[in-house]
Design an enzyme around this catalytic site. Structure first.
Site, PDB file in Angstrom:
ATOM      1  N   ASP A 134      38.340   9.005  39.852  1.00 41.25           N
ATOM      2  CA  ASP A 134      37.336   8.291  39.062  1.00 41.25           C
ATOM      3  C   ASP A 134      37.376   6.770  39.115  1.00 41.25           C
ATOM      4  OD1 ASP A 134      35.209   9.483  37.883  1.00 41.25           O
ATOM      5  OD2 ASP A 134      35.958   9.357  35.841  1.00 41.25           O
ATOM      6  N   HIS A 191      40.794   3.651  33.826  1.00 40.71           N
ATOM      7  CA  HIS A 191      39.643   3.172  34.588  1.00 40.71           C
ATOM      8  C   HIS A 191      38.401   2.978  33.722  1.00 40.71           C
ATOM      9  CE1 HIS A 191      39.541   7.620  34.792  1.00 40.71           C
ATOM     10  NE2 HIS A 191      38.233   7.465  34.683  1.00 40.71           N
TER      11      HIS A 191
END
Length: 789
Positions: A50, A266
């Site tokens: 991701d 993230h």
């Protein structure tokens, strides 16, 4: 039994674009330590599905941590399409140009459907196991009906003549099958997969500047963690029976490690989370930093370690001790800033000798003053200073120490409407390294002369603003993730005022940028301070021009950038920092970020203690994209941000020697704390091409085999040392270096610190001599003997 397999294993799945090497190591070390302590295992494969782009530093880190395989997903859409067509989604990645095959790692790239199967297939992302849905394993529902799903992966699937058998598998099983195929794979060099785009005009580069406040707090917390870890470790080595409670101290450190680790997610440090999640990160960071300050103060205030100044009949309301701790394993000379409330002050060292200092009115407040102190600091040491305050100037300069009282020089405000003849009235501002020329017709920077090389470079800087589209029906939008301009940038100001504060230690240029609101009034929207340090012979390196900015609140859907133009020739090529580990070459097609290495006799570098896009400083956005509205992913950021940049102009040979150390010193500035007492120990100094990445006491007890909880191990010290230079970057500093660690016991570990590297070699006759090659990171568990430290 092997029924659980852990992949990646850090505290989070970290971002790879805006994170720093220090923080990537902290979150991985904490996660791997927990897994080993709890389950007796350490991860062998990464799972980076991701992050918004893939960094070349990540495969280096994972290879050094002993990983056997690396998995990525989000890379530029057209590059992924090309790799898929040419069957090059799998390769051997050598992330470091210096380490080459010593850290290569087999890498798998997910195809265009990423971690979801395409919806048009019978067994789609709504069947069997859907990543954002319901896990239906190992058995199907009793009635045989999968809710809101189609066909599972069953013998219907594998009965077709496809030549393959499809089943769910772990990464270990998949990578083992690939390995057993005994194929030869293409080798990719140290190039990375940044920036990331999902389609044309959809570059995910906005997050480099989203939530600037959070990015800054996260980096400050990281720096405090490094300082607290090294100080507590040295304290335990030198005073193992000291009064600071070790369990209390370790709890403070663990809380700070956790807060620094979790924000590396993230959707954390990137600023792509919802406002309430961003507030949670800030709360955790600030609370943990308060605990870190308590730990630092507790060690600084130890009376039995005190070797300070005795004050006979001192007026404590007019005198103050300041402890300055250098968290780096280098001796440094630097300038520290102490905010005070008195207009006059003198500074003395522990022997009552005057210390060069400078005091001036603060640019941020009318009731405080900036006291700049020229500090000589030994590696991993504390230095005490005594500040004596006064409300009146000293009548006899000969008895007043060596504090310079700096005064502002004011210049007339210049409106851009009156810019007619520019460049005719230039004002020089000098240090021992630079001569800056300011245009008195605009109050803007005109040029910089590097005095040693006698070369003048035309340099201009000012602020521009992009207006963003907030309506998806009207065209591409900017949001937390994406930067998409709604047209060309326009100047973000209409008038500039300037003040110059000349001094013996710091010369400060203050520029105030205004936007007209009414015919007779204007509001300050930007301010900037340039700190131009004096050299003081060879003590303080003055290669850098420190620039601090204060800007905001911005209007909605505005993105402010610092635009810099230079007469140096770049050949449309720039180099940008890669997680604080290495530099990456960027051609004109790529997005540009931080550092620019210009192909000429001079090199201009830009260093920063927090992440920005190339010059974007702040952004405030709102849009009506259903995804953003549904998850409250708004960036209606009305904060005032104060980022710092450090600009260097030097010959390429000089810049190659200093830019990495300058960047580390900018990130890990000395800790300044007003206290009364402090401990004392011997200095720790590494060679200039080696950096002390970690010196900490993890506290892990490795009790998984016995099944019993034991006391944390306070004698097991985690030590990491990194070689700063690339191979061939400097004729001397790039060479391998052998050092003697002078420790009682030493064990070579993988960089994740959760196990001994299988590829490690036993040491020779001298088990404590360690050789570190260019860009290498060596990790050890050590036991120190305090008399040898």
């Amino acid at each position: 039994e092997g029924r659980l397999e852990f992949v990646l294993g850090g505290q989070v799945m970290p971002d790879e674009a805006v994170t720093d090497l220090d923080d990537l190591l902290v979150q991985m070390t904490e996660g791997h330590g927990f897994l080993f302590e709890t389950f007796g295992v350490r991860p062998r494969f990464s799972w980076g599905v991701d992050p918004f782009g893939a960094s070349a530093a990540a495969p280096v880190l994972f290879a050094l941590a002993g990983f056997d395989g690396h998995l990525i997903s989000r890379i530029d859409y057209d590059l992924k399409d090309s790799m898929q067509k040419t069957k090059k989604l799998q390769f051997v990645w050598r992330g470091s140009a210096s380490l080459q095959e010593r850290q290569q790692i087999f890498t798998h790239t997910m195809d265009q459907f990423s971690y979801c199967t395409p919806s048009y297939l019978p067994f789609s992302n709504r069947s069997g196991f859907y990543w954002n849905g319901v896990a239906l394993f190992p058995d199907p529902p009793k009635d045989g009906v999968y809710p809101n799903m189609s066909l599972p992966i069953t013998k219907e699937t594998n009965s077709k003549d496809l030549g393959v058998t499809v089943r769910y598998a772990t990464l270990a099983e998949y990578f083992r099958a690939v390995h057993d195929a005994d194929l030869v794979w293409e080798v990719r060099g140290s190039e990375d997969f940044l920036p990331y785009s999902t389609e044309s005009h959809q570059a995910w580069t906005g997050f480099y500047a989203s939530r600037n406040i959070l990015k800054g707090v996260a980096r400050r917390a990281s720096a405090q963690l490094h300082a607290a870890e090294t100080l507590f470790t040295l304290y335990r080595i030198n005073y193992p029976d000291g009064p600071v409670t070790k369990d209390w101290a370790l709890a403070k450190l663990k809380a700070l490690r956790w807060a620094v680790s979790e924000v590396q997610h993230h959707d954390g440090i990137t600023g792509t989370e919802s406002p309430k999640v961003a507030d949670m990160y800030l709360q955790h960071l600030t609370q943990a930093m308060m605990g870190g300050e308590e730990l630092l103060a507790a060690i600084f205030l130890l009376p039995e370690c005190h070797s300070g100044i005795i004050l006979a009949g001192a007026r404590h309301d007019l005198e103050q001790y300041v402890i300055v701790y250098n968290p780096l394993a280098w001796n440094i000379s630097t300038v520290i800033n102490v905010t005070v409330t008195f207009p006059f002050a003198r500074v003395f060292d522990e022997s009552r000798r005057p210390v060069p200092a400078q005091i001036q009115r603060s640019a941020l407040s009318n009731v405080t003053y900036d006291l700049f102190i020229l500090a000589d600091l030994e590696g991993l040491q504390q230095t005490k200073y005594l500040i004596s305050f006064s409300e009146k100037p000293c009548p006899l300069k000969s008895k007043c120490g060596s504090t310079f009282e700096a005064k502002e020089v004011h210049f007339e405000t210049r409106s851009i409407r009156d810019w007619k003849k520019v460049g005719s009235r230039l004002l020089p501002v000098l240090s021992e390294c630079y001569k800056l020329m300011f245009d008195q017709d605009t109050n803007l920077l005109h040029s910089i002369t590097h005095l040693q090389d006698k070369r003048r470079v035309r340099v201009t800087q000012d602020f521009w603003e992009y207006r963003a589209n907030g309506d998806v029906k009207a065209g591409p939008i900017s949001d937390n993730y994406i930067f998409s301009a709604n047209g060309s940038a326009v100047r973000a100001y209409e008038a500039v005022r300037m003040e110059i504060v000349p001094g013996d230690i710091i010369t400060e240029i203050r520029q105030y940028f205004y936007r007209w609101v009414a015919a007779t009034a204007f509001f300050l929207i930007h301010s900037r301070s340039n700190h131009l340090s004096q050299c003081f012979g060879s003590k303080v390196r003055c290669h850098g021009l420190e620039q601090t900015y204060s800007l905001g609140p911005l209007p909605v859907n505005a993105e402010v950038v610092l635009r810099t133009s230079s007469s140096l020739k770049s050949d449309r090529t720039l180099y940008t920092d890669n997680n604080g580990y290495q530099m990456m070459k960027r051609t004109h097609r790529d997005a540009l970020f931080l550092k620019r290495k210009l192909l000429s006799l001079l090199q201009q570098s830009c260093l920063t203690p927090r992440c920005h896009r190339t010059v974007m400083l702040h952004r405030r956005l709102w849009n009506n994209l259903p995804w953003n509205l549904g998850y409250n992913l708004t960036l209606n950021d009305s904060s005032v941000v104060r980022p710092t940049l450090h600009v260097m102009l030097a010959s390429k040979s000089v810049a190659a020697k200093i830019y990495q150390r300058e960047a580390i010193e900018l990130q890990h500035r000395p800790v300044v704390m007003p206290v009364d007492l402090s401990p004392h120990a011997r200095a720790v100094v590494l060679p200039p091409n080696l950096h002390l990445l970690s010196l900490s006491i993890p506290g892990w007890n490795y009790s998984v085999r016995s099944g019993q909880l034991r006391e944390p191990d306070y004698d097991r010290v985690l030590l990491r040392i990194m070689h700063l230079f690339e191979e061939g970057e400097d004729p001397e500093l790039s060479k391998p270096l052998t050092i003697n660690l002078k420790v009682a016991a030493l064990q070579l570990m993988c960089s994740g610190a959760s196990g001994t590297c299988r590829s490690s070699r036993r040491f020779g006759d001298d088990p404590f001599s360690v050789t570190i090659s260019a860009k290498e990171i060596r990790t050890f568990f050590v036991s120190f003997n305090s008399r040898n430290l």
